[in-house]
Design a protein around this motif. Structure first.
Motif, PDB file in Angstrom:
ATOM      1  N   VAL A   1      -4.393  -1.771   3.776  1.00  0.00           N
ATOM      2  CA  VAL A   1      -4.391  -0.306   3.738  1.00  0.00           C
ATOM      3  C   VAL A   1      -2.961   0.155   3.461  1.00  0.00           C
ATOM      4  CG1 VAL A   1      -4.785   1.825   5.029  1.00  0.00           C
ATOM      5  CG2 VAL A   1      -6.326  -0.132   5.344  1.00  0.00           C
ATOM      6  N   VAL A   2      -2.828   1.008   2.455  1.00  0.00           N
ATOM      7  CA  VAL A   2      -1.521   1.553   2.082  1.00  0.00           C
ATOM      8  C   VAL A   2      -1.526   3.048   2.375  1.00  0.00           C
ATOM      9  CG1 VAL A   2       0.115   1.949   0.199  1.00  0.00           C
ATOM     10  CG2 VAL A   2      -1.210  -0.186   0.279  1.00  0.00           C
ATOM     11  N   GLU A   3      -0.682   3.471   3.309  1.00  0.00           N
ATOM     12  CA  GLU A   3      -0.566   4.888   3.661  1.00  0.00           C
ATOM     13  C   GLU A   3       0.732   5.417   3.062  1.00  0.00           C
ATOM     14  OE1 GLU A   3      -0.756   5.071   7.893  1.00  0.00           O
ATOM     15  OE2 GLU A   3      -2.866   4.451   7.995  1.00  0.00           O
TER      16      GLU A   3
ATOM     17  N   PRO B   1       8.173   7.247   1.856  1.00  0.00           N
ATOM     18  CA  PRO B   1       7.777   6.262   2.869  1.00  0.00           C
ATOM     19  C   PRO B   1       6.354   5.747   2.654  1.00  0.00           C
ATOM     20  CG  PRO B   1       8.885   8.126   3.885  1.00  0.00           C
ATOM     21  CD  PRO B   1       8.626   8.508   2.454  1.00  0.00           C
ATOM     22  N   VAL B   2       6.206   4.442   2.806  1.00  0.00           N
ATOM     23  CA  VAL B   2       4.908   3.785   2.631  1.00  0.00           C
ATOM     24  C   VAL B   2       4.682   2.836   3.809  1.00  0.00           C
ATOM     25  CG1 VAL B   2       3.556   2.187   1.219  1.00  0.00           C
ATOM     26  CG2 VAL B   2       4.989   3.909   0.118  1.00  0.00           C
ATOM     27  N   ARG B   3       3.542   2.994   4.446  1.00  0.00           N
ATOM     28  CA  ARG B   3       3.154   2.065   5.510  1.00  0.00           C
ATOM     29  C   ARG B   3       2.116   1.103   4.945  1.00  0.00           C
ATOM     30  NH1 ARG B   3      -0.283   3.520  10.999  1.00  0.00           N
ATOM     31  NH2 ARG B   3      -0.122   1.464  12.005  1.00  0.00           N
ATOM     32  N   ILE B   4       2.357  -0.189   5.127  1.00  0.00           N
ATOM     33  CA  ILE B   4       1.436  -1.220   4.636  1.00  0.00           C
ATOM     34  C   ILE B   4       0.856  -1.966   5.836  1.00  0.00           C
ATOM     35  CG2 ILE B   4       1.167  -3.249   3.170  1.00  0.00           C
ATOM     36  CD1 ILE B   4       3.666  -2.371   1.647  1.00  0.00           C
TER      37      ILE B   4
ATOM     38  N   GLU C   1       4.103  -2.529   8.587  1.00  0.00           N
ATOM     39  CA  GLU C   1       5.488  -2.089   8.425  1.00  0.00           C
ATOM     40  C   GLU C   1       5.551  -0.841   7.548  1.00  0.00           C
ATOM     41  OE1 GLU C   1       8.234  -3.281   9.751  1.00  0.00           O
ATOM     42  OE2 GLU C   1       7.453  -5.119  10.676  1.00  0.00           O
ATOM     43  N   THR C   2       6.589  -0.039   7.776  1.00  0.00           N
ATOM     44  CA  THR C   2       6.855   1.127   6.931  1.00  0.00           C
ATOM     45  C   THR C   2       8.095   0.849   6.088  1.00  0.00           C
ATOM     46  OG1 THR C   2       5.865   2.656   8.523  1.00  0.00           O
ATOM     47  CG2 THR C   2       7.371   3.600   6.899  1.00  0.00           C
ATOM     48  N   TYR C   3       7.983   1.117   4.799  1.00  0.00           N
ATOM     49  CA  TYR C   3       9.053   0.816   3.855  1.00  0.00           C
ATOM     50  C   TYR C   3       9.492   2.087   3.115  1.00  0.00           C
ATOM     51  CZ  TYR C   3       7.214  -3.943   4.467  1.00  0.00           C
ATOM     52  OH  TYR C   3       6.781  -5.130   4.993  1.00  0.00           O
ATOM     53  N   PHE C   4      10.642   1.987   2.452  1.00  0.00           N
ATOM     54  CA  PHE C   4      11.149   2.991   1.501  1.00  0.00           C
ATOM     55  C   PHE C   4      11.457   4.344   2.154  1.00  0.00           C
ATOM     56  CE2 PHE C   4       7.539   0.788  -0.943  1.00  0.00           C
ATOM     57  CZ  PHE C   4       8.276  -0.371  -1.107  1.00  0.00           C
TER      58      PHE C   4
ATOM     59  N   ILE D   1       5.587  -6.240  -2.313  1.00  0.00           N
ATOM     60  CA  ILE D   1       5.623  -6.567  -0.881  1.00  0.00           C
ATOM     61  C   ILE D   1       4.300  -7.199  -0.442  1.00  0.00           C
ATOM     62  CG2 ILE D   1       5.665  -5.540   1.432  1.00  0.00           C
ATOM     63  CD1 ILE D   1       7.754  -3.556   0.336  1.00  0.00           C
ATOM     64  N   ILE D   2       3.196  -6.625  -0.901  1.00  0.00           N
ATOM     65  CA  ILE D   2       1.877  -7.179  -0.556  1.00  0.00           C
ATOM     66  C   ILE D   2       1.769  -8.626  -1.047  1.00  0.00           C
ATOM     67  CG2 ILE D   2      -0.604  -7.001  -1.012  1.00  0.00           C
ATOM     68  CD1 ILE D   2      -0.199  -3.931  -1.112  1.00  0.00           C
ATOM     69  N   ASN D   3       2.225  -8.861  -2.270  1.00  0.00           N
ATOM     70  CA  ASN D   3       2.132 -10.213  -2.824  1.00  0.00           C
ATOM     71  C   ASN D   3       3.107 -11.180  -2.165  1.00  0.00           C
ATOM     72  OD1 ASN D   3       0.199 -10.700  -5.223  1.00  0.00           O
ATOM     73  ND2 ASN D   3       0.951  -8.619  -5.547  1.00  0.00           N
TER      74      ASN D   3
END
Length: 393
Positions: free
Chosen positions: A181-183, A201-204, A216-219, A253-255
């Motif tokens: 899930v990508v928020e 910001p992106v939470r994966i 985690e939250t990135y960017f 990041i997912i990969n």
């Protein structure tokens, strides 16, 4: 006899210094990059869901464009009246300024006329001159004209489209053993010292068979995107580009955490060819290049492990050689030229393998020595490109 021996030793030493011959080779290789979280081959299926504020269609873009135009039409008469009022205010200021300048001119002229002919000639500024500002012009805003929006710059996207841009390497979309899930927030723009910065910001959240493996939250950090403020930018265009960049980084990041990525890469490596003095460096080069060519994109492939171990022997020799470099002595056997090629090899190799943190470490070390190492134009250009790869991943 002693003089002859001394002369001979100087000649041989100078050849070692000034005849360092650096050879280059570009090597292609293929490697399977293992993820942080392994998945059995039988369970490599996934689903990705994107949750974001983006839900914009072509019809939405056209509708918003027409609404914006209608708002301009509705406000047109008000804007005309405002322009007239502002013009009257500028006229008042203009007339007051003219009156003030005329009075000043009158006084200065009277004083000047009191002077004798000799005093007038000696006057530094000469006779007073009346300089008046330009009379304000009434600028009536033009009637709004509707123009079809350029859909190439429009941000036409929704969550399904965003999810379709995501994939997990060597996984199929036939199940949900891996559930991602990508928020995502909308791009945030910020002005700072005349420049434009942005973040998104992106939470994966990644689950394997229901177990959370990544959350985690990135960017979140703002990054500069333009050297001008936001009011000088086409923000739709920049948001579209920034969103694509965010999607690319999210997919990476997912990969990195779950995918089995085949890396097809090339790397340019160098070695010094002087026999005798640099045998360890030649040995290191052979270790690295020979084993690079043996790598194959296979999971749990024993020959890969052996090749990587042997390659590390060469890397260790390079790292050991760096400790011998004397950056202040051009005549040293291990001088700046040797240090330069060793650092470039280590940076290039780590970038080729996607080991960006390790590459950054050697980049920082090299930059500390750039006072002593005089890079050529081509080397400077390559270093900038390597730096971009390191910091944009």
């Amino acid at each position: 006899m002693k003089k002859l021996n001394l002369f001979f030793s100087i000649v041989v030493f100078s050849q070692c210094i000034y005849a360092q011959r650096i050879d280059k080779e570009t090597i292609s290789f293929q490697l399977l990059k293992e993820p942080v979280f392994a998945t059995d081959l039988a369970n490599r299926n996934y689903t990705i869901t994107v949750k974001s504020p983006y839900n914009i269609t072509k019809d939405d873009v056209l509708r918003i464009s027409k609404e914006d135009h209608q708002r301009l039409v509705d406000n047109y008469q008000t804007n005309v009246e405002t322009a007239k009022i502002e013009h009257q205010e500028r006229l008042k200021d203009y007339e007051a300024e003219v009156k003030k300048l005329q009075e000043k001119f009158k006084l200065e002229s009277a004083e000047y006329n009191k002077l004798s002919a000799v005093e007038k000639i000696a006057a530094v500024n000469g006779a007073p001159i009346l300089r008046l500002p330009s009379r304000p012009v009434l600028n009536i805003p033009p009637m709004p004209i509707y123009r079809q929006p350029d859909l190439r710059d429009a941000l036409i996207v929704d969550n399904k489209i965003l999810a379709s841009q995501m994939d997990v390497a060597d996984f199929s979309k036939t199940g949900n053993y891996l559930d991602v899930v990508v928020e995502m927030e909308r791009t945030n723009f910020q002005d700072n010292q005349g420049k434009t910065f942005a973040n998104q910001p992106v939470r994966i959240i990644g689950k394997q068979n229901g177990a959370v493996k990544l959350d985690e939250t990135y960017f979140s950090d703002f990054a500069e995107i333009a050297s001008v403020p936001t009011n000088e930018l086409n923000l739709n265009y920049h948001e579209k580009n920034y969103l694509q960049r965010t999607m690319d980084r999210t997919r990476n990041i997912i990969n990195d955490h779950f995918g089995y990525q085949t890396i097809n890469s090339t790397v340019k490596l160098e070695t010094v060819k002087n026999k005798g003095d640099y045998d360890d460096l030649e040995k290191a080069y052979i270790y690295v290049t020979t084993n690079l060519k043996k790598l194959q994109a296979k999971s749990d492939y024993e020959p890969n492990k052996v090749a990587m171990e042997n390659m590390q022997k060469g890397i260790d020799l390079w790292k050991s050689a760096l400790t011998k470099v004397d950056y202040n002595d051009k005549k040293a056997l291990y001088n700046q030229k040797i240090g330069e090629y060793l650092y470039f090899n280590l940076i290039r190799l780590n970038v080729a393998f996607g080991n960006y943190k390790e590459a950054e470490k050697y980049l920082n070390e090299l930059q500390e020595h750039l006072v002593d190492i005089k890079l050529s134009y081509d080397a400077n250009l390559e270093l900038k490109k390597l730096e971009e790869k390191i910091y944009n991943n």
